[in-house]
Design a protein around this motif. Structure first.
Motif, PDB file in Angstrom:
ATOM      1  N   UNK A   3      26.261 -66.945 -51.738  1.00 15.14           N
ATOM      2  CA  UNK A   3      24.890 -67.347 -51.981  1.00 15.14           C
ATOM      3  C   UNK A   3      24.065 -67.256 -50.712  1.00 15.14           C
ATOM      4  N   UNK A   4      22.749 -67.116 -50.915  1.00 15.12           N
ATOM      5  CA  UNK A   4      21.848 -67.056 -49.749  1.00 15.12           C
ATOM      6  C   UNK A   4      21.921 -68.318 -48.918  1.00 15.12           C
ATOM      7  N   UNK A   5      22.161 -69.444 -49.570  1.00 12.36           N
ATOM      8  CA  UNK A   5      22.235 -70.726 -48.845  1.00 12.36           C
ATOM      9  C   UNK A   5      23.383 -70.732 -47.862  1.00 12.36           C
ATOM     10  N   UNK A   6      24.547 -70.218 -48.305  1.00 14.89           N
ATOM     11  CA  UNK A   6      25.724 -70.174 -47.421  1.00 14.89           C
ATOM     12  C   UNK A   6      25.503 -69.206 -46.261  1.00 14.89           C
ATOM     13  N   UNK A   8      22.668 -68.534 -44.911  1.00 14.69           N
ATOM     14  CA  UNK A   8      21.788 -69.206 -43.943  1.00 14.69           C
ATOM     15  C   UNK A   8      22.561 -70.217 -43.098  1.00 14.69           C
ATOM     16  N   UNK A   9      23.499 -70.924 -43.730  1.00 14.76           N
ATOM     17  CA  UNK A   9      24.308 -71.904 -42.986  1.00 14.76           C
ATOM     18  C   UNK A   9      25.164 -71.229 -41.924  1.00 14.76           C
ATOM     19  N   UNK A  10      25.762 -70.084 -42.315  1.00 14.75           N
ATOM     20  CA  UNK A  10      26.589 -69.347 -41.348  1.00 14.75           C
ATOM     21  C   UNK A  10      25.742 -68.852 -40.175  1.00 14.75           C
ATOM     22  N   UNK A  11      24.537 -68.333 -40.517  1.00 13.54           N
ATOM     23  CA  UNK A  11      23.664 -67.854 -39.449  1.00 13.54           C
ATOM     24  C   UNK A  11      23.268 -68.987 -38.509  1.00 13.54           C
ATOM     25  N   UNK A  12      23.025 -70.189 -39.081  1.00  7.78           N
ATOM     26  CA  UNK A  12      22.675 -71.343 -38.251  1.00  7.78           C
ATOM     27  C   UNK A  12      23.838 -71.722 -37.326  1.00  7.78           C
ATOM     28  N   UNK A  13      25.077 -71.689 -37.884  1.00  4.91           N
ATOM     29  CA  UNK A  13      26.251 -72.025 -37.077  1.00  4.91           C
ATOM     30  C   UNK A  13      26.445 -71.002 -35.966  1.00  4.91           C
ATOM     31  N   UNK A  14      26.237 -69.721 -36.300  1.00  5.87           N
ATOM     32  CA  UNK A  14      26.374 -68.680 -35.271  1.00  5.87           C
ATOM     33  C   UNK A  14      25.341 -68.885 -34.166  1.00  5.87           C
ATOM     34  N   UNK A  15      24.118 -69.188 -34.593  1.00  8.71           N
ATOM     35  CA  UNK A  15      23.062 -69.415 -33.596  1.00  8.71           C
ATOM     36  C   UNK A  15      23.384 -70.604 -32.704  1.00  8.71           C
ATOM     37  N   UNK A  16      23.924 -71.690 -33.355  1.00 12.64           N
ATOM     38  CA  UNK A  16      24.286 -72.889 -32.576  1.00 12.64           C
ATOM     39  C   UNK A  16      25.402 -72.574 -31.580  1.00 12.64           C
ATOM     40  N   UNK A  17      26.388 -71.775 -32.035  1.00 12.67           N
ATOM     41  CA  UNK A  17      27.488 -71.398 -31.138  1.00 12.67           C
ATOM     42  C   UNK A  17      26.985 -70.537 -29.981  1.00 12.67           C
ATOM     43  N   UNK A  18      26.063 -69.625 -30.283  1.00 17.11           N
ATOM     44  CA  UNK A  18      25.503 -68.790 -29.234  1.00 17.11           C
ATOM     45  C   UNK A  18      24.755 -69.633 -28.207  1.00 17.11           C
ATOM     46  N   UNK A  19      24.000 -70.624 -28.725  1.00 19.10           N
ATOM     47  CA  UNK A  19      23.290 -71.523 -27.798  1.00 19.10           C
ATOM     48  C   UNK A  19      24.282 -72.315 -26.942  1.00 19.10           C
TER      49      UNK A  19
END
Length: 478
Positions: A3-6, A8-19
């Motif tokens: 789903x698009x929601x999942x 988006x969650x993965x992208x947020x986690x990746x972004x957080x890890x990158x930060x």
């Protein structure tokens, strides 16, 4: 399908890890910079320490090591700090030392007639509790003796003779006891001449001045000069001699006090030179023994049979390792070689095995010298190792030779303490007295002799020798 929601969650986690990675990289960079600053500060502080701690400073005077060892021994919370300035006692595992009980010179019966509480008279003692008390007698006043020395004239040859007595000196008004005590007070108790005079007056009622104390000490030195020359002869005949030197002032100008020491003899020589002429003078041009020394250039100029001090080179290697990263493996290899040699030599090796071990160790040193390092403290260190290549391993081939010059450094401690007290020697007479009495007392201490009795002995012997060599006075025929 995801789903698009999942997504988006993965992208947020990746972004957080990158930060988080960016933050860690930035933190790591900051820690690197802080580490570099701390390393620079550490080098700066170590350089500052070298103003009073150098590679030639013996471990006994290394204040930093003393502070570390004192703070690391034991639990600070379990021990109360001492306020009396004394030592903390014997080391763990060491057996206690007990004084030997002396035999009493007399016995005194200490009795009591009656009970101090009720007054009841005692019939007899119920037991004895002995207690030994050691006491010195009150100082005695000086004994003044007048020697009426009779003069005689020989009618056959015309010579004139003055009768002598073993306790009557040929010069001065003080006897051998005063001479010995004055010299001992100066060079063993380290008292100024004024304090020596005060001590004689306070204890014995003897009218004495600082000048009198000086003259008495000078007489002790002149009396002991024959003994000094005998010590020199023993050292010249020795197979191994430890040699070192340190600065001293002579009338405010730079001079040097040299020490030459063996297992049973120590000789000091005060000279205005620090060159090879001094060991050549003291030991003799044809000295055939081994000289254990530091890296001062006067020693190889005097003799080719040397043992360079490993304690010095290891301290220099440690300091070079602190100053330059390339020095760490060299210091480690040098220390490992020294420990390995010491371990090997603990077994009973034959001379052939020692010679082979010496060849192997020399190859190890040569491999160290061949290392390529940039200019700096490590290059200087390798130059010193190469310059003394023929002298580092003498102790491996010769069992009687020590790898360090600690004996000579220990022998210089007393002159260094006296140097701090007296400041400068005034003239040639002061140099003569200084080297003579220091040599006698150090040698007698090594041999376990009583310093006071030995000083009295040489004073008496000198009077007897002087009289034996006295030239008779021939009466004039006119």
């Amino acid at each position: 399908m995801v789903s698009d929601k999942k997504v988006d969650q993965l992208l947020e986690r990746i972004t957080a890890l990158e930060d988080r990675v960016d933050d860690l990289e930035q933190e790591n960079e900051e820690l690197k910079q802080e580490n570099q600053q701390l390393r620079k500060e550490n080098k700066r502080l170590r350089a500052k320490l070298r103003w009073y701690e150098g590679p030639h400073t013996p471990p006994s005077k290394d204040q930093a090591n003393q502070d570390e060892s004192s703070s690391s021994d034991g639990d600070e919370d379990d021990e109360q700090p001492r306020t009396d300035g004394g030592s903390p006692g014997r080391n763990p595992g060491h057996d206690p030392e007990w004084r030997t009980a002396p035999d009493p010179d007399r016995e005194i019966e200490v009795t009591c007639d009656c009970c101090p509480d009720c007054g009841e008279v005692f019939d007899e003692s119920a037991g004895v509790s002995p207690r030994l008390v050691e006491e010195i007698p009150d100082p005695q006043p000086p004994e003044v003796t007048q020697y009426n020395r009779h003069h005689y004239e020989c009618h056959s040859c015309g010579s004139e003779t003055v009768a002598s007595h073993p306790d009557c000196p040929d010069e001065g008004q003080f006897g051998v006891n005063v001479i010995a005590q004055a010299a001992l007070s100066r060079y063993d108790h380290r008292l100024p001449y004024r304090k020596i005079a005060d001590r004689f007056e306070q204890l014995h009622g003897l009218e004495f001045t600082g000048a009198s104390a000086w003259h008495a000490t000078e007489r002790a030195a002149r009396a002991g000069r024959c003994e000094y020359e005998r010590i020199r002869q023993h050292i010249q005949d020795a197979e191994v001699v430890h040699v070192d030197e340190t600065g001293i002032k002579r009338d405010g100008e730079q001079a040097w006090i040299w020490t030459f020491t063996t297992e049973e003899h120590t000789l000091y020589a005060v000279r205005e030179s620090r060159g090879s002429d001094v060991p050549a003078e003291v030991l003799g041009e044809d000295f055939a023994g081994t000289v254990i020394c530091d890296g001062w250039r006067a020693y190889p100029a005097f003799s080719e049979t040397l043992q360079r001090c490993w304690a010095h080179i290891l301290r220099e290697a440690e300091q070079a390792a602190e100053q330059q990263d390339e020095g760490e493996p060299i210091y480690r290899a040098l220390k490992q070689l020294y420990v390995a040699l010491q371990t090997q030599l603990e077994s009973d090796l034959s001379l052939r095995e020692r010679a082979e071990l010496q060849r192997v160790a020399r190859r190890e040193l040569e491999s160290l010298i061949e290392r390529s390092v940039p200019d700096g403290p490590v290059a200087t260190l390798l130059g010193k190792i190469e310059g003394g290549l023929d002298h580092w391993l003498t102790f491996v081939g010769e069992p009687a030779v020590s790898p360090t010059n600690n004996a000579a450094e220990n022998a210089l401690r007393e002159p260094v303490v006296l140097r701090k007290l007296i400041g400068t020697l005034r003239n040639d007479r002061g140099m003569f007295v200084h080297e003579t009495l220091l040599s006698l007392l150090a040698t007698w201490s090594q041999q376990g002799r009583n310093l006071y009795e030995e000083l009295k002995r040489v004073a008496r012997d000198n009077e007897m020798i002087s009289r034996a060599h006295a030239v008779p006075v021939v009466a004039s025929s006119g």
